[in-house]
Design a protein around this motif. Sequence first.
Motif, PDB file in Angstrom:
ATOM      1  N   MET A   8      52.679  46.914  46.407  1.00  0.00           N
ATOM      2  CA  MET A   8      51.718  46.245  47.281  1.00  0.00           C
ATOM      3  C   MET A   8      51.225  44.956  46.656  1.00  0.00           C
ATOM      4  N   CYS A   9      51.058  44.960  45.342  1.00  0.00           N
ATOM      5  CA  CYS A   9      50.653  43.740  44.642  1.00  0.00           C
ATOM      6  C   CYS A   9      51.679  42.644  44.875  1.00  0.00           C
ATOM      7  N   CYS A  10      52.965  42.995  44.741  1.00  0.00           N
ATOM      8  CA  CYS A  10      54.016  42.004  44.929  1.00  0.00           C
ATOM      9  C   CYS A  10      54.024  41.461  46.348  1.00  0.00           C
ATOM     10  N   ILE A  11      53.792  42.348  47.320  1.00  0.00           N
ATOM     11  CA  ILE A  11      53.768  41.911  48.709  1.00  0.00           C
ATOM     12  C   ILE A  11      52.634  40.929  48.937  1.00  0.00           C
ATOM     13  N   VAL A  12      51.450  41.291  48.436  1.00  0.00           N
ATOM     14  CA  VAL A  12      50.283  40.423  48.614  1.00  0.00           C
ATOM     15  C   VAL A  12      50.502  39.074  47.951  1.00  0.00           C
ATOM     16  N   ILE A  13      50.975  39.099  46.704  1.00  0.00           N
ATOM     17  CA  ILE A  13      51.177  37.860  45.972  1.00  0.00           C
ATOM     18  C   ILE A  13      52.258  37.019  46.629  1.00  0.00           C
ATOM     19  N   LEU A  81      38.684  42.156  40.746  1.00  0.00           N
ATOM     20  CA  LEU A  81      39.608  41.053  40.538  1.00  0.00           C
ATOM     21  C   LEU A  81      40.613  40.932  41.670  1.00  0.00           C
ATOM     22  N   GLN A  82      41.107  39.719  41.881  1.00  0.00           N
ATOM     23  CA  GLN A  82      42.150  39.482  42.871  1.00  0.00           C
ATOM     24  C   GLN A  82      43.428  40.228  42.465  1.00  0.00           C
ATOM     25  N   PRO A  83      44.326  40.523  43.426  1.00  0.00           N
ATOM     26  CA  PRO A  83      45.499  41.347  43.123  1.00  0.00           C
ATOM     27  C   PRO A  83      46.583  40.636  42.326  1.00  0.00           C
ATOM     28  N   TRP A  84      46.467  39.323  42.147  1.00  0.00           N
ATOM     29  CA  TRP A  84      47.511  38.590  41.448  1.00  0.00           C
ATOM     30  C   TRP A  84      47.266  38.553  39.938  1.00  0.00           C
ATOM     31  N   TYR A  85      48.356  38.331  39.193  1.00  0.00           N
ATOM     32  CA  TYR A  85      48.260  38.147  37.751  1.00  0.00           C
ATOM     33  C   TYR A  85      48.145  36.664  37.397  1.00  0.00           C
ATOM     34  N   TYR A  86      48.752  35.835  38.204  1.00  0.00           N
ATOM     35  CA  TYR A  86      48.676  34.395  37.962  1.00  0.00           C
ATOM     36  C   TYR A  86      48.942  33.649  39.262  1.00  0.00           C
ATOM     37  N   GLU A  87      48.444  32.424  39.302  1.00  0.00           N
ATOM     38  CA  GLU A  87      48.712  31.548  40.428  1.00  0.00           C
ATOM     39  C   GLU A  87      48.675  30.105  39.934  1.00  0.00           C
ATOM     40  N   PRO A  88      49.478  29.235  40.542  1.00  0.00           N
ATOM     41  CA  PRO A  88      49.419  27.827  40.175  1.00  0.00           C
ATOM     42  C   PRO A  88      48.122  27.213  40.666  1.00  0.00           C
ATOM     43  N   SER A  99      45.006  35.457  35.495  1.00  0.00           N
ATOM     44  CA  SER A  99      43.893  36.363  35.764  1.00  0.00           C
ATOM     45  C   SER A  99      43.646  37.310  34.597  1.00  0.00           C
ATOM     46  N   LEU A 100      42.384  37.646  34.393  1.00  0.00           N
ATOM     47  CA  LEU A 100      42.060  38.653  33.387  1.00  0.00           C
ATOM     48  C   LEU A 100      42.618  40.017  33.767  1.00  0.00           C
ATOM     49  N   ARG A 101      43.046  40.187  35.008  1.00  0.00           N
ATOM     50  CA  ARG A 101      43.706  41.432  35.418  1.00  0.00           C
ATOM     51  C   ARG A 101      44.901  41.730  34.508  1.00  0.00           C
ATOM     52  N   ALA A 102      45.637  40.685  34.128  1.00  0.00           N
ATOM     53  CA  ALA A 102      46.818  40.889  33.288  1.00  0.00           C
ATOM     54  C   ALA A 102      46.451  41.509  31.951  1.00  0.00           C
ATOM     55  N   VAL A 103      45.265  41.171  31.444  1.00  0.00           N
ATOM     56  CA  VAL A 103      44.792  41.760  30.187  1.00  0.00           C
ATOM     57  C   VAL A 103      44.201  43.138  30.442  1.00  0.00           C
ATOM     58  N   LYS A 104      43.389  43.249  31.495  1.00  0.00           N
ATOM     59  CA  LYS A 104      42.732  44.525  31.791  1.00  0.00           C
ATOM     60  C   LYS A 104      43.753  45.637  32.036  1.00  0.00           C
ATOM     61  N   GLU A 105      44.915  45.295  32.601  1.00  0.00           N
ATOM     62  CA  GLU A 105      45.957  46.290  32.857  1.00  0.00           C
ATOM     63  C   GLU A 105      46.895  46.470  31.668  1.00  0.00           C
ATOM     64  N   GLY A 106      46.688  45.698  30.606  1.00  0.00           N
ATOM     65  CA  GLY A 106      47.461  45.888  29.391  1.00  0.00           C
ATOM     66  C   GLY A 106      48.818  45.218  29.356  1.00  0.00           C
ATOM     67  N   HIS A 107      49.083  44.288  30.268  1.00  0.00           N
ATOM     68  CA  HIS A 107      50.381  43.616  30.271  1.00  0.00           C
ATOM     69  C   HIS A 107      50.463  42.535  29.204  1.00  0.00           C
ATOM     70  N   ILE A 108      49.369  41.843  28.970  1.00  0.00           N
ATOM     71  CA  ILE A 108      49.295  40.898  27.868  1.00  0.00           C
ATOM     72  C   ILE A 108      48.015  41.190  27.090  1.00  0.00           C
ATOM     73  N   SER A 109      48.006  40.827  25.834  1.00  0.00           N
ATOM     74  CA  SER A 109      46.813  41.063  25.026  1.00  0.00           C
ATOM     75  C   SER A 109      45.814  39.932  25.214  1.00  0.00           C
ATOM     76  N   ALA A 110      44.561  40.228  24.914  1.00  0.00           N
ATOM     77  CA  ALA A 110      43.533  39.185  24.959  1.00  0.00           C
ATOM     78  C   ALA A 110      43.888  38.075  23.981  1.00  0.00           C
ATOM     79  N   GLU A 111      44.468  38.451  22.823  1.00  0.00           N
ATOM     80  CA  GLU A 111      44.849  37.462  21.826  1.00  0.00           C
ATOM     81  C   GLU A 111      45.936  36.532  22.352  1.00  0.00           C
ATOM     82  N   ALA A 112      46.910  37.093  23.069  1.00  0.00           N
ATOM     83  CA  ALA A 112      47.988  36.271  23.619  1.00  0.00           C
ATOM     84  C   ALA A 112      47.448  35.293  24.655  1.00  0.00           C
ATOM     85  N   LEU A 113      46.548  35.765  25.507  1.00  0.00           N
ATOM     86  CA  LEU A 113      45.958  34.885  26.506  1.00  0.00           C
ATOM     87  C   LEU A 113      45.125  33.795  25.846  1.00  0.00           C
TER      88      LEU A 113
END
Length: 207
Positions: A8-13, A81-88, A99-113
């Motif tokens: 559903m995230c992919c569809i929305v994005i 948070l919005q359903p997307w991980y990133y947007e231009p 989006s901080l969603r990417a960190v909150k869901e554990g896909h990237i670390s806070a340090e990487a961001l």
Amino acid sequence: MRMIDRIMCCIVIGACCMTAQAQTVEGFVTGLLKQYPQARLLDIYKSCFQDYMGAEHLVGDSASARAYLEQELATTDISDLQPWYYEPCGIDGTHVRVSLRAVKEGHISAEALLNAFIASANGREIPSVDQWASRWQGIIDVIDGMRLALPHYDQDKQFLENVLSQGKYAISHSPEYREAYAPHYRIVSRDIFDRDLKPLLPCQCCH
């Protein structure tokens, strides 16, 4: 995230996200307002200057940037948070909102961001405010001709003229935008995002 939620995230994005490629002012503004109907001229302006100027104005030093990110992560509920991980952002597609969603869901670390955010701010020559003011004048001339009937349009336009006349350019999102969309993100240059962060994200619907 459950598989059905990810789908559903992919569809929305895929349906909502603006293209990351350079586009016309009309196309960019139309796309932004379709995705964010509560946006005001302030929010259009903010997206454009983020793309043109980058995130340098947000990085005083790495310690304060780290502390602010940690605080924001600790006080932000993922359900808001919005359903997307990133947007231009902006017209030219040179920067990305991650989006901080990417960190909150554990896909990237806070340090990487944080590292990508700081590297983006420090890795380019920042245009002058006069250069940005000239760029914005061209954008607002086109927006004027679109006759969008945005709320507080004349007030916002005058406010932005005043900001630029003072040699400044950075502003906050409008109250309506913050209330409706809870924006929590960091600005990352497109090249750094593509190299360091995008490969880590599971949903690659926004190109």
